[in-house]
Design an enzyme around this catalytic site. Structure first.
Site, short mmCIF file in Angstrom:
data_model
loop_
_atom_site.label_atom_id
_atom_site.label_comp_id
_atom_site.label_asym_id
_atom_site.label_seq_id
_atom_site.Cartn_x
_atom_site.Cartn_y
_atom_site.Cartn_z
N HIS A 1 28.13 31.33 -14.91
CA HIS A 1 29.52 32.37 -15.04
C HIS A 1 28.92 33.71 -15.01
CE1 HIS A 1 31.87 29.10 -17.32
NE2 HIS A 1 32.15 28.91 -16.01
N GLU B 1 28.35 36.06 -17.70
CA GLU B 1 27.79 36.05 -18.93
C GLU B 1 26.09 35.86 -18.37
OE1 GLU B 1 28.93 31.70 -19.42
OE2 GLU B 1 31.06 32.47 -19.88
N HIS C 1 25.11 29.74 -21.50
CA HIS C 1 26.31 30.37 -21.31
C HIS C 1 26.54 31.24 -22.51
CE1 HIS C 1 28.24 27.74 -18.12
NE2 HIS C 1 27.36 27.07 -18.41
N GLU D 1 25.96 27.90 -25.80
CA GLU D 1 26.56 29.23 -25.87
C GLU D 1 25.75 30.28 -26.84
OE1 GLU D 1 29.60 29.83 -23.93
OE2 GLU D 1 30.23 27.92 -23.72
ZN LIG Z 1 30.18 30.18 -19.64
#
Ligand SMILES: [Zn+2]
Length: 397
Positions: free
Chosen positions: A162, A165, A307, A366
């Site tokens: 992403h 990110e 992420h 994350e």
């Molecule tokens: Zn992500």
């Protein structure tokens, strides 16, 4: 750093002279047969750079070596044509410097070009790192994979699926740098000597899956080149691309995989968007295809996609994950403080497809807390937390 083979030299001898593990010297010279060293052949010594020194009055090889925390043997190897007793004032001598500092020392605004600069430096200093282009982005940027280690078991991590990110990229680059520093200096990381893992694990890292998107977020529409008007249209003519997660065509790369893709297609945007659009069908985007192909060719024993944000570890998909996924998630959690979560109402991600396809442990991790893009001030803490996970990736069976 390069030395020229003299008659009688061996990799073992270089390993002693430079206090450098033999496997690192062997792997830094993949095209050289250690048993057939030919005089005059250039050999790469990892973990060192060189400097030029101008001989001063009363200098000797010994005094020069001392000045650089080197040894006479090292200085002689680097200056094979200079006789120690015939040093002349003003003459230049090449001296070795052991690298003990990070190259990856600035995680801010970490564009594709900044990553390339760091990668080039790392590969020059540590030629045992292996770089491969696994595909190209829509705009034609090479997508790089770095491999470290000679083990049969391949463990994979990636970052910046992403765009906004992108802080996950310098986290991985810093780790590659820390791994190389630890190996070449025999310095443990969190009490762990890493050479045994270099021997048994092959670490595969794709630090920036979505280079076009990352540059768009950091540099704005000009980074899109010919596609400037297109990305501005997708972004409702806003110049601020900080909320952009997709690739340059407005496809969310982590919604591109054939693992309940239809579920996402049903409820997500149906045309290009800064985030969430899964494409018109699975695996239409070159970046997503490159990552799928890589998983197939490398036969990953496990995979972690980094992420931001939330400090959580997703580790399940439709009960298809193997039992050891839970143990790994628990260990990752123990060393990072992140919360393990088995299932989430989200599909078509790389982790989902990986688990479904290979029935091996796959994770979406994350990092950090807050609103994306996370401020670079979070980097030091984020790196420390992630370091535990990246090390566990090496030492867990
Ligand atoms: Zn992500």
């Amino acid at each position: 750093m390069e030395v020229l083979v003299r008659p009688g030299d061996s990799f073992w001898y270089y390993s002693q002279v430079f206090s450098m593990p033999l496997p690192l010297i062997e792997d830094s010279n993949p095209d050289i047969d250690p048993l057939r060293l030919i005089a005059g052949t250039p050999v790469q010594i990892p973990g060192y750079i060189t400097e030029t020194y101008v001989v001063q009055p009363n200098d000797s090889f010994w005094s020069i070596a001392n000045r650089y925390q080197s040894t006479v043997e090292q200085v002689q190897l680097l200056n094979p044509n200079i006789l120690p007793n015939q040093l002349q004032i003003g003459q230049t001598i090449t001296v070795p410097i052991r690298v003990s500092q990070f190259v990856v020392d600035d995680p801010g605004q970490y564009t594709y070009e900044k990553m390339q600069q760091d990668l080039n430096q790392l590969l020059t200093i540590y030629p045992f790192l292996r770089r491969e282009q696994i595909g190209q982005s829509v705009l034609g940027k090479d997508i790089d994979e770095i491999q470290i280690g000679r083990g049969q078991k391949t463990v994979h991590v990636n970052g910046s699926f992403h765009a906004n990110e992108w802080i996950t990229t310098p986290v991985l680059m810093r780790f590659i740098n820390e791994y190389a520093l630890s190996l070449t200096n025999g310095r443990p990381v969190r009490g762990l000597f890493l050479l045994p893992f270099y021997q048994t694990v092959n670490l595969s890292v794709v630090p920036m899956v979505n280079p076009d998107g990352v540059n768009l977020v950091i540099q704005g529409a000009d980074a899109a080149g010919d596609r400037k008007e297109e990305v501005l249209a997708i972004n409702s003519q806003q110049a601020d691309f900080s909320q952009w997660k997709a690739n340059i065509r407005g496809v969310d790369l982590n919604n591109q995989y054939p693992a309940l893709w239809e579920v996402e297609a049903e409820r997500k945007p149906t045309s290009p968007a800064p985030r969430d659009f899964p494409g018109t069908s699975p695996l239409t985007e070159p970046e997503a295809i490159a990552m799928a192909d890589l998983a197939k060719t490398r036969n990953f024993a496990r995979m972690s996609a980094l992420h931001t944000q939330g400090k959580v570890i997703y580790w399940g998909f439709q009960n298809l994950e193997p039992p050891e996924a839970e143990q790994l998630a628990n260990e990752f959690s123990r060393v990072s403080g992140f919360t393990p979560i088995r299932f989430i109402d989200s599909y078509a991600g790389y982790k989902d497809w990986f688990i479904q396809e290979f029935r091996r442990p796959g994770f979406t991790i994350e990092l950090g807390l807050g609103t994306n893009p996370l401020p670079v001030e979070q980097f030091p803490e984020m790196y420390e937390e992630t370091l535990g996970i990246l090390l566990a990736n090496l030492y867990m069976p």
